[in-house]
Motif scaffolding. Structure first.
Motif, PDB file in Angstrom:
ATOM      1  N   VAL A  82      -3.357 -12.518  13.188  1.00  0.00           N
ATOM      2  CA  VAL A  82      -3.830 -12.426  11.904  1.00  0.00           C
ATOM      3  C   VAL A  82      -5.360 -12.500  11.819  1.00  0.00           C
ATOM      4  CG1 VAL A  82      -3.841 -13.633   9.518  1.00  0.00           C
ATOM      5  CG2 VAL A  82      -1.881 -13.321  10.995  1.00  0.00           C
ATOM      6  N   GLY A  83      -6.099 -13.282  12.349  1.00  0.00           N
ATOM      7  CA  GLY A  83      -7.543 -13.405  12.450  1.00  0.00           C
ATOM      8  C   GLY A  83      -8.223 -12.198  13.099  1.00  0.00           C
ATOM      9  N   ALA A  84      -7.568 -11.585  13.996  1.00  0.00           N
ATOM     10  CA  ALA A  84      -8.040 -10.272  14.378  1.00  0.00           C
ATOM     11  C   ALA A  84      -8.141  -9.248  13.445  1.00  0.00           C
ATOM     12  CB  ALA A  84      -7.499  -9.826  15.774  1.00  0.00           C
ATOM     13  N   LEU A  85      -7.025  -9.112  12.666  1.00  0.00           N
ATOM     14  CA  LEU A  85      -6.850  -8.155  11.647  1.00  0.00           C
ATOM     15  C   LEU A  85      -8.045  -8.315  10.635  1.00  0.00           C
ATOM     16  CD1 LEU A  85      -2.948  -7.809  11.517  1.00  0.00           C
ATOM     17  CD2 LEU A  85      -4.484  -5.951  11.579  1.00  0.00           C
ATOM     18  N   PHE A  86      -7.878  -9.478  10.216  1.00  0.00           N
ATOM     19  CA  PHE A  86      -9.037  -9.744   9.017  1.00  0.00           C
ATOM     20  C   PHE A  86     -10.215  -9.436   9.381  1.00  0.00           C
ATOM     21  CE2 PHE A  86      -5.872 -12.996   6.892  1.00  0.00           C
ATOM     22  CZ  PHE A  86      -4.842 -11.993   6.480  1.00  0.00           C
ATOM     23  N   GLY A  87     -10.648  -9.924  10.752  1.00  0.00           N
ATOM     24  CA  GLY A  87     -12.006  -9.728  11.209  1.00  0.00           C
ATOM     25  C   GLY A  87     -12.303  -8.177  11.150  1.00  0.00           C
ATOM     26  N   LEU A  88     -11.292  -7.356  11.216  1.00  0.00           N
ATOM     27  CA  LEU A  88     -11.344  -5.754  11.410  1.00  0.00           C
ATOM     28  C   LEU A  88     -11.515  -5.270   9.959  1.00  0.00           C
ATOM     29  CD1 LEU A  88      -8.766  -4.777  14.065  1.00  0.00           C
ATOM     30  CD2 LEU A  88     -11.231  -4.266  14.321  1.00  0.00           C
ATOM     31  N   LEU A  89     -10.761  -5.802   9.251  1.00  0.00           N
ATOM     32  CA  LEU A  89     -10.711  -5.437   7.688  1.00  0.00           C
ATOM     33  C   LEU A  89     -12.184  -5.906   6.847  1.00  0.00           C
ATOM     34  CD1 LEU A  89      -7.203  -6.181   6.565  1.00  0.00           C
ATOM     35  CD2 LEU A  89      -8.175  -3.973   6.542  1.00  0.00           C
ATOM     36  N   GLU A  90     -12.557  -6.834   7.228  1.00  0.00           N
ATOM     37  CA  GLU A  90     -13.871  -7.435   6.877  1.00  0.00           C
ATOM     38  C   GLU A  90     -15.021  -6.495   7.330  1.00  0.00           C
ATOM     39  OE1 GLU A  90     -14.707 -11.565   7.597  1.00  0.00           O
ATOM     40  OE2 GLU A  90     -16.627 -11.119   7.634  1.00  0.00           O
ATOM     41  N   THR A  91     -14.858  -6.168   8.651  1.00  0.00           N
ATOM     42  CA  THR A  91     -16.042  -5.100   9.108  1.00  0.00           C
ATOM     43  C   THR A  91     -16.040  -3.813   8.477  1.00  0.00           C
ATOM     44  OG1 THR A  91     -16.090  -6.377  11.298  1.00  0.00           O
ATOM     45  CG2 THR A  91     -16.869  -4.401  11.208  1.00  0.00           C
ATOM     46  N   TYR A  92     -14.568  -3.276   8.298  1.00  0.00           N
ATOM     47  CA  TYR A  92     -14.603  -2.106   7.689  1.00  0.00           C
ATOM     48  C   TYR A  92     -14.970  -1.951   6.425  1.00  0.00           C
ATOM     49  CZ  TYR A  92     -12.060   2.121   6.157  1.00  0.00           C
ATOM     50  OH  TYR A  92     -11.632   3.328   5.356  1.00  0.00           O
ATOM     51  N   PHE A  93     -14.714  -3.102   5.533  1.00  0.00           N
ATOM     52  CA  PHE A  93     -15.119  -3.092   4.280  1.00  0.00           C
ATOM     53  C   PHE A  93     -16.422  -3.244   4.139  1.00  0.00           C
ATOM     54  CE2 PHE A  93     -10.557  -4.728   3.342  1.00  0.00           C
ATOM     55  CZ  PHE A  93     -10.191  -3.371   3.144  1.00  0.00           C
ATOM     56  N   PHE A  94     -17.223  -3.979   4.694  1.00  0.00           N
ATOM     57  CA  PHE A  94     -18.790  -4.267   4.790  1.00  0.00           C
ATOM     58  C   PHE A  94     -19.458  -3.042   5.284  1.00  0.00           C
ATOM     59  CE2 PHE A  94     -18.520  -9.096   4.517  1.00  0.00           C
ATOM     60  CZ  PHE A  94     -19.113  -9.022   3.290  1.00  0.00           C
ATOM     61  N   ALA A  95     -18.820  -2.344   6.092  1.00  0.00           N
ATOM     62  CA  ALA A  95     -19.457  -0.946   6.657  1.00  0.00           C
ATOM     63  C   ALA A  95     -19.393   0.165   5.766  1.00  0.00           C
ATOM     64  CB  ALA A  95     -18.817  -0.595   7.992  1.00  0.00           C
ATOM     65  N   GLN A  96     -18.242   0.205   4.870  1.00  0.00           N
ATOM     66  CA  GLN A  96     -17.839   0.834   3.806  1.00  0.00           C
ATOM     67  C   GLN A  96     -18.797   0.769   2.373  1.00  0.00           C
ATOM     68  OE1 GLN A  96     -16.359   4.032   4.465  1.00  0.00           O
ATOM     69  NE2 GLN A  96     -16.005   3.073   6.512  1.00  0.00           N
TER      70      GLN A  96
END
Ligand code: IPE
Ligand code: IPE
Ligand code: MG
Length: 253
Positions: A82-96
């Protein structure tokens, strides 16, 4: 019809030219495990597939794309995943959010926010603000999402409403999931990863969706797979309850 007890409202329906495609992005974990990799590597590869599909969608006539990234039932997974998924989502949203000017894509997140880590909520708010005026593609990412829960919450709202229409319910569903608009009907639902079920995704919006199931694991899904799904979709006869066109001219009814 004046005087009719049910007031039909078109107030909240935004006219759409293109298709609404929804994708249940499944198979990340199995893709990784088959390669001796941790499941998180599958999710990382899944983000690349998201980039490919988002990049290719507008040219294929899609104007709304809803992607299932994390279901309310996915909380049952190991906290590390769950933590890995949230980390990826956070990175994706900030990058976008940072690169918002490069793409005409409006990004919004549907689902609950009260159980998400605050850093992820900040990333969601940043990307929604940065892309709010974009019109090229409406990209909706479902995070901590449950269709049943959304419908229950919308139904609670409706109890105090005088307007009992499908449009009003779609608007309420949008509202309770933090969507910027009414939740639009899905034209085509794609599920990768070989399973053939809905897993509590967009149950209201998929009332007349065409369904496409593919064995392809999500990390391997590409624009050509999307093209194939759309080709198949366009060859289908969407009758919405009507008789087939060939039957309309038949002598006996
Ligand atoms: C889909 O892939 C992504 C999420 C549900 C977060 P899975 O992680 O479900 O992958 P499989 O189904 O275990 O292969
Ligand atoms: C559905 O996939 C949720 C997402 C794609 C985010 P799951 O892998 O959680 O669904 P089930 O458990 O196979 O139904
Ligand atoms: Mg799965």
């Amino acid at each position: 019809m004046p005087g009719d007890f049910m007031v039909e409202s078109t107030l909240y329906i935004v006219p759409r030219q293109g298709l609404h495609v929804a994708i249940l992005m499944d198979g990340n974990g199995r893709w990784a495990e088959a390669r001796g990799l941790p499941r998180s590597a599958g999710h990382r590869a899944g983000v690349e597939a998201v980039r490919r599909v988002v990049g290719g969608a507008p040219a294929l006539g899609i104007d709304t794309l809803t992607l299932f990234a994390f279901s309310a039932n996915n909380w049952q997974r190991h906290p590390d995943e769950v933590g890995a998924l949230f980390g990826l989502l956070e990175t994706y949203f900030f990058a976008q959010a940072l690169r918002a000017a490069e793409h005409d894509v409006r990004i919004s997140v549907i689902g609950r926010r009260d159980r998400l880590p605050s850093a992820l909520v900040e990333a969601i708010e940043a990307v929604e603000t940065a892309t709010a005026k974009h019109v090229g593609l409406d990209l909706r990412i479902a995070v901590d999402y449950s269709a049943r829960e959304a419908m229950l919450r919308a139904a609670c709202w409706m109890m105090s409403s005088t307007e009992v229409t499908q449009e009003e319910f779609s608007r309420r569903v949008g509202q309770v999931t933090h969507a910027p608009d009414a939740s639009p009907d899905v034209d085509l639902l794609i599920r990768t990863g070989g399973e053939q079920r809905l897993s509590d995704f967009l149950l209201w919006e998929c009332a007349y969706a065409e369904l496409h199931f593919t064995e392809r694991m999500w990390p391997e899904f590409g624009v050509e797979d999307l093209e194939n799904a759309l080709r198949e979709f366009r060859a289908r006869d969407r009758r919405f309850g009507r008789a087939p066109v060939s039957a309309a001219s038949a002598v006996s009814h």
